[in-house]
Enzyme design. Sequence first.
Site, mmCIF file in Angstrom:
data_model
loop_
_atom_site.group_PDB
_atom_site.id
_atom_site.type_symbol
_atom_site.label_atom_id
_atom_site.label_comp_id
_atom_site.label_asym_id
_atom_site.label_seq_id
_atom_site.Cartn_x
_atom_site.Cartn_y
_atom_site.Cartn_z
ATOM 1 N N GLY A 116 5.576 0.957 6.706
ATOM 2 C CA GLY A 116 4.731 2.122 5.970
ATOM 3 C C GLY A 116 4.103 1.696 4.768
ATOM 4 O O GLY A 116 3.397 2.592 4.239
ATOM 5 N N ILE A 117 4.223 0.433 4.464
ATOM 6 C CA ILE A 117 3.573 0.035 3.001
ATOM 7 C C ILE A 117 2.469 -1.187 3.354
ATOM 8 O O ILE A 117 2.117 -1.702 2.492
ATOM 9 C CB ILE A 117 4.533 -0.198 1.919
ATOM 10 N N PRO B 79 9.274 -5.448 3.586
ATOM 11 C CA PRO B 79 9.758 -5.574 4.723
ATOM 12 C C PRO B 79 8.744 -5.214 5.873
ATOM 13 O O PRO B 79 7.284 -4.578 5.557
ATOM 14 C CB PRO B 79 10.673 -4.148 4.362
ATOM 15 N N LYS C 297 0.961 -1.350 0.081
ATOM 16 C CA LYS C 297 0.030 0.070 -0.038
ATOM 17 C C LYS C 297 1.073 1.281 0.102
ATOM 18 O O LYS C 297 1.779 1.455 0.800
ATOM 19 C CB LYS C 297 -0.833 -0.178 1.268
ATOM 20 N N ASP D 118 -5.285 0.520 8.678
ATOM 21 C CA ASP D 118 -5.004 0.486 7.388
ATOM 22 C C ASP D 118 -5.649 -0.970 6.591
ATOM 23 O O ASP D 118 -5.585 -1.140 5.503
ATOM 24 C CB ASP D 118 -3.407 0.365 7.077
ATOM 25 N N ALA E 36 -1.871 -5.483 4.820
ATOM 26 C CA ALA E 36 -2.216 -6.213 3.403
ATOM 27 C C ALA E 36 -2.333 -7.737 3.524
ATOM 28 O O ALA E 36 -3.313 -8.410 3.152
ATOM 29 C CB ALA E 36 -1.202 -5.948 2.379
HETATM 30 O O1 C5P Z 1 -4.315 0.608 13.596
HETATM 31 P P1 C5P Z 1 -2.845 0.168 13.618
HETATM 32 O O2 C5P Z 1 -2.406 -0.910 14.465
HETATM 33 O O3 C5P Z 1 -2.391 0.192 12.264
HETATM 34 O O4 C5P Z 1 -2.001 1.446 14.453
HETATM 35 C C1 C5P Z 1 -0.911 1.311 15.229
HETATM 36 C C2 C5P Z 1 -0.903 2.844 16.089
HETATM 37 O O5 C5P Z 1 -0.789 3.978 15.171
HETATM 38 C C3 C5P Z 1 -2.277 3.010 16.952
HETATM 39 O O6 C5P Z 1 -2.341 2.282 18.143
HETATM 40 C C4 C5P Z 1 -2.033 4.575 17.209
HETATM 41 O O7 C5P Z 1 -1.214 4.753 18.150
HETATM 42 C C5 C5P Z 1 -1.349 4.656 15.667
HETATM 43 N N1 C5P Z 1 -2.436 5.250 14.630
HETATM 44 C C6 C5P Z 1 -2.784 6.633 15.064
HETATM 45 N N2 C5P Z 1 -3.968 6.928 14.103
HETATM 46 C C7 C5P Z 1 -4.036 6.087 12.888
HETATM 47 C C8 C5P Z 1 -3.571 5.074 12.691
HETATM 48 C C9 C5P Z 1 -2.689 4.723 13.601
HETATM 49 O O8 C5P Z 1 -2.732 7.463 16.001
HETATM 50 N N3 C5P Z 1 -5.247 6.875 12.072
#
Ligand code: C5P
Length: 315
Positions: free
Chosen positions: A112-113, A108, A14, A150, A118
């Site tokens: 960030g992707i 990796p 992504k 994501d 995915a």
């Molecule tokens: O949802 P995910 O596990 O990818 O997010 C990891 C962390 O990144 C969250 O616990 C939060 O601290 C931060 N995050 C955020 N706002 C988002 C997505 C992620 O603050 N929209």
Amino acid sequence: MTTPFDSVENAPAKLNLFLHVTGQRDDGYHLLDSLVCFASVGDRLEGRLRDDGDITCTLTGPMANALGADGLGDLAPEDNLVMRAARLLQDHYNVTAGADLRLHKTLPVASGIGGGSADAAAALRLLCRLWKIEPDPLDLGRMALVLGADVPVCLVGGTVLMQGIGEILHPVPPLPDFPIVLVNPGTAVSTPKIFAARAGEFTDNDLWDRHARFDTIEDLVTALQDCRNDLTYAAIGLSPEICDVIAALGAEEGCLLARMSGSGATCFGLYGTPDAAQKAAKILHEAHPDWWVVAGQLAGDAFKNQMPDLQDKNA
Ligand code: C5P
């Protein structure tokens, strides 16, 4: 004789072509406005049905060890996002069957992707098919969001304007298969730490014209130049090599835009021609053999999934 893996799903990388942080919710999650698309490179998930209800996941591929395949990392193999997605789906729909899954990991991790997201989305799609679940799209979308912000966008695929914390998905005209190079310097970065380190004003929401079509990469780049990735400075603060990656991508001939994706550390370069992208990837790989470097293209609508559409249902 063992049954072959007879179900396959792609888990494409992504890319956030821009990522604006527009606010923060009371629970700490950040509100985003981001143009998301997918790349021609990614992981691959295979699966086969089991009658006994067990779920297994084996890991193969060059990045398998980063997910605990060698037993050396912090992550137990059963805790990876594919297993979590599979268990959540099985419990939620009271499925008595199980599955053997095999994840070929080439992206990796923590980069960030959306590699993990995915993979989780691919697991939901593959297992809905294997277990013959016809989920309510909103129900499945909510389940995806539980797995990660994501995951809903990865479930839907295609080219999407993503808002909210990742649950509001607006369809936008698909992008042509523009040439790209992806580079990761080899440092895993922590998404929560990057969001926590972000400072400054929030960006206005809805700066992007949802109806805009881009037939040439120059037009896309011109529009993207008015946007940015609001997590870049925070990410560079924690992983300064991201600065080197952006500079190295941008310095290659034919690079029209170099930017970080998501919370980093992977960065992408958009190139004028496939040849320029291939050449840049070769030079970058030779100059930085320890970096992960891959040339590919934006996948346009190739990975727009046949899943029931989540798009606009939450809008
Ligand atoms: O949802 P995910 O596990 O990818 O997010 C990891 C962390 O990144 C969250 O616990 C939060 O601290 C931060 N995050 C955020 N706002 C988002 C997505 C992620 O603050 N929209």
